[in-house]
Enzyme design. Structure first.
Site, PDB file in Angstrom:
ATOM      1  N   GLY A 110       0.805  -1.216   0.000  1.00  0.00           N
ATOM      2  CA  GLY A 110       0.000   0.000   0.000  1.00  0.00           C
ATOM      3  C   GLY A 110       0.840   1.268   0.000  1.00  0.00           C
ATOM      4  O   GLY A 110       0.565   2.213  -0.751  1.00  0.00           O
ATOM      5  N   ASN A 156      -8.950   2.997   7.970  1.00  0.00           N
ATOM      6  CA  ASN A 156      -8.398   1.836   8.667  1.00  0.00           C
ATOM      7  C   ASN A 156      -8.711   1.834  10.160  1.00  0.00           C
ATOM      8  O   ASN A 156      -8.779   0.790  10.789  1.00  0.00           O
ATOM      9  CB  ASN A 156      -6.882   1.756   8.450  1.00  0.00           C
ATOM     10  CG  ASN A 156      -6.186   3.075   8.626  1.00  0.00           C
ATOM     11  OD1 ASN A 156      -6.528   4.056   7.975  1.00  0.00           O
ATOM     12  ND2 ASN A 156      -5.213   3.131   9.526  1.00  0.00           N
ATOM     13  N   HIS A 203      -1.605  -7.880   1.926  1.00  0.00           N
ATOM     14  CA  HIS A 203      -1.575  -8.550   3.238  1.00  0.00           C
ATOM     15  C   HIS A 203      -2.835  -8.293   4.053  1.00  0.00           C
ATOM     16  O   HIS A 203      -3.063  -8.914   5.088  1.00  0.00           O
ATOM     17  CB  HIS A 203      -0.311  -8.192   4.030  1.00  0.00           C
ATOM     18  CG  HIS A 203      -0.233  -6.800   4.579  1.00  0.00           C
ATOM     19  ND1 HIS A 203      -0.663  -6.488   5.843  1.00  0.00           N
ATOM     20  CD2 HIS A 203       0.261  -5.654   4.057  1.00  0.00           C
ATOM     21  CE1 HIS A 203      -0.441  -5.204   6.076  1.00  0.00           C
ATOM     22  NE2 HIS A 203       0.118  -4.667   5.005  1.00  0.00           N
ATOM     23  N   THR A 238      12.938  -5.623  -9.513  1.00  0.00           N
ATOM     24  CA  THR A 238      12.532  -6.983  -9.882  1.00  0.00           C
ATOM     25  C   THR A 238      11.206  -7.321  -9.220  1.00  0.00           C
ATOM     26  O   THR A 238      11.035  -7.095  -8.021  1.00  0.00           O
ATOM     27  CB  THR A 238      13.629  -7.973  -9.436  1.00  0.00           C
ATOM     28  OG1 THR A 238      14.861  -7.548 -10.027  1.00  0.00           O
ATOM     29  CG2 THR A 238      13.315  -9.394  -9.870  1.00  0.00           C
ATOM     30  N   CYS A 296       0.102   1.075  12.200  1.00  0.00           N
ATOM     31  CA  CYS A 296       1.310   1.742  11.735  1.00  0.00           C
ATOM     32  C   CYS A 296       1.762   2.817  12.722  1.00  0.00           C
ATOM     33  O   CYS A 296       2.882   3.274  12.654  1.00  0.00           O
ATOM     34  CB  CYS A 296       1.074   2.348  10.362  1.00  0.00           C
ATOM     35  SG  CYS A 296       0.498   1.130   9.176  1.00  0.00           S
TER      36      CYS A 296
HETATM   37  N1  PLP Z   1      -3.523   2.713   3.616  1.00  0.00           N
HETATM   38  C1  PLP Z   1      -4.305   2.186   4.565  1.00  0.00           C
HETATM   39  C2  PLP Z   1      -5.721   2.650   4.710  1.00  0.00           C
HETATM   40  C3  PLP Z   1      -3.793   1.196   5.424  1.00  0.00           C
HETATM   41  O1  PLP Z   1      -4.571   0.675   6.371  1.00  0.00           O
HETATM   42  C4  PLP Z   1      -2.433   0.783   5.264  1.00  0.00           C
HETATM   43  C5  PLP Z   1      -1.837  -0.199   6.197  1.00  0.00           C
HETATM   44  O2  PLP Z   1      -2.184  -0.263   7.351  1.00  0.00           O
HETATM   45  C6  PLP Z   1      -1.673   1.357   4.239  1.00  0.00           C
HETATM   46  C7  PLP Z   1      -2.256   2.323   3.444  1.00  0.00           C
HETATM   47  C8  PLP Z   1      -0.256   0.950   4.000  1.00  0.00           C
HETATM   48  O3  PLP Z   1      -0.198  -0.350   3.415  1.00  0.00           O
HETATM   49  P1  PLP Z   1       1.108  -1.257   3.512  1.00  0.00           P
HETATM   50  O4  PLP Z   1       1.165  -1.800   4.891  1.00  0.00           O
HETATM   51  O5  PLP Z   1       0.910  -2.351   2.514  1.00  0.00           O
HETATM   52  O6  PLP Z   1       2.270  -0.399   3.157  1.00  0.00           O
END
Ligand code: PLP
Length: 382
Positions: free
Chosen positions: A71, A151, A201, A237, A322
């Protein structure tokens, strides 16, 4: 003690079929997808199948999908690629409820001279399309980038009419749909959005693989230099084993009974509201992801509660994974007008197809006990 995982918005367990697809690819398709020999072709074929699976799932075309590392990369590629392709336009429209990776890339552009308009969130957690349209001046706007499903709260903002209007104004719209895939329909044949980010994921593939949809005709240029992979739209890659795992996860995700998850989530919320005093569902009343419940438990410090639930076998989250470890209150909850105290008292429960729904009543028993205990301790410290 058996663990109960209730943090599917952070990441999801990997489907056994996806594990097998990764292993098969590592055995038989380990070549470099850019190589012009049999080993390369075996890898390239598997990458093609992954793009085709994305296209079939979303009503789009395989060549419109770029395989990425997840993401965060997809979102960087979408925003940086759009602004690079429209050098005369110096405005970016986004919201205050974005994931930290969007906020980060937009803040960097702001330092470099772009004007950033951040629309707010309403008390129910969605951004308002009319505010977005007020800010999206066609003469100045390079790109609009918005989170589709949040999220932290699971709130799904309304995108369809906004996408149509922005298309009419010829302004590219990027949607961060990372939390949508596998949870709500993503039909790109009916929503005229220019770019969409995905992270595999979140729906049962391994971490480190994702994709960016760039509709044909979108003004967009690559953001990574060096390497001409993915039809010269990305350097690096290709993670073919990850893509093979994503393809298998897509097949499984399409079979998930979302009604069952929604029923379990609604039952959980009903029970919690009936049994835990002074508690509310954040974003309740909005359109939401079926698997997510964001609960505000005033007077109950969420990090203490999380530790206690963890010790009793339950994995839940406060704010987004995060930002775990950072004690600032969630910017999303603050943007909804919540006080910092209430934001610190909010937890997120997120479920998936493998959640043992029969065990959720036991979870509510434990939650009720621990909330009472954390609140009592807070009072005795006053
Ligand atoms: N955007 C949203 C709404 C997310 O919930 C997340 C991950 O928690 C991301 C972006 C980032 O994705 P990634 O973990 O694959 O970098």
């Amino acid at each position: 003690m058996e663990r109960v995982y209730l943090d599917w918005n952070a990441t999801s367990p990997v489907w056994p079929e996806a594990i097998e697809a990764v292993a098969e690819c590592l055995r038989e398709g380990w070549g470099n997808a850019s190589s012009l020999h049999e080993e390369g072709r075996r890898a390239a074929d598997r990458a093609t199948l992954a793009r085709e699976a994305l296209a079939d799932w979303t009503g789009s075309r395989a060549l419109e999908w770029i395989l990425t590392s997840g993401g965060t990369e997809s979102i960087h590629a979408a925003i940086l690629g759009a602004v690079a392709a429209r050098p005369g336009k110096k405005r970016i429209v986004t919201s205050r409820g974005e994931h930290s990776c969007t906020m980060g890339v937009v803040a960097e552009l702001e330092k470099k001279g772009w004007e950033v308009v951040r629309v707010g969130l309403g008390a129910l957690g969605a951004w308002d399309p009319s505010e977005v349209l007020d800010a999206a001046d066609p003469d100045r706007t390079a790109v609009v980038s918005l989170i589709w499903a949040n999220n932290e709260t699971g709130v799904v903002s309304p995108v369809r009419d906004l996408a149509r209007e922005l298309k009419a104004r010829r302004i590219p719209l990027h949607l961060d749909a990372v939390q949508c895939f596998g949870r709500v329909p993503v039909d790109l044949s009916t929503i005229p959005v220019s770019m969409v980010s995905l992270s595999a994921h979140k729906f049962g593939a391994p971490k480190g693989v994702g994709a960016l949809f760039v509709r044909q005709g979108t003004p967009w240029s690559r953001w990574m230099q060096g390497g001409n992979q993915e039809r010269a739209r990305r350097g690096g890659t290709v993670n073919v084993p990850g893509a093979a795992g994503m393809r298998a996860a897509i097949e499984k995700a399409r079979t998930v009974d979302l009604e069952r998850i929604l029923y379990a989530r609604d039952h959980l919320e009903k029970t919690v509201l009936a049994r835990i005093p002074v508690c509310r569902v954040v974003g309740g009343g909005s359109e939401r992801l079926p698997n997510t419940s964001c609960l505000c438990l005033p007077g109950c410090d969420s990090s203490t509660l999380l530790d206690r639930l963890d010790a009793r076998g339950y994995a839940v989250a406060s704010g987004s994974a995060c930002t775990t470890g950072v004690s600032d209150p969630s910017h999303v909850l603050l943007a909804m007008g919540m006080s910092p105290e209430d934001a610190h008292a909010t937890i997120r429960i997120s479920m998936g197809h493998a959640t043992n729904f029969d065990g959720m009543d036991d979870f509510v028993d434990v939650l009720e006990q621990e909330v009472a205990s954390v609140r009592a301790r807070a009072v005795s410290f006053l």
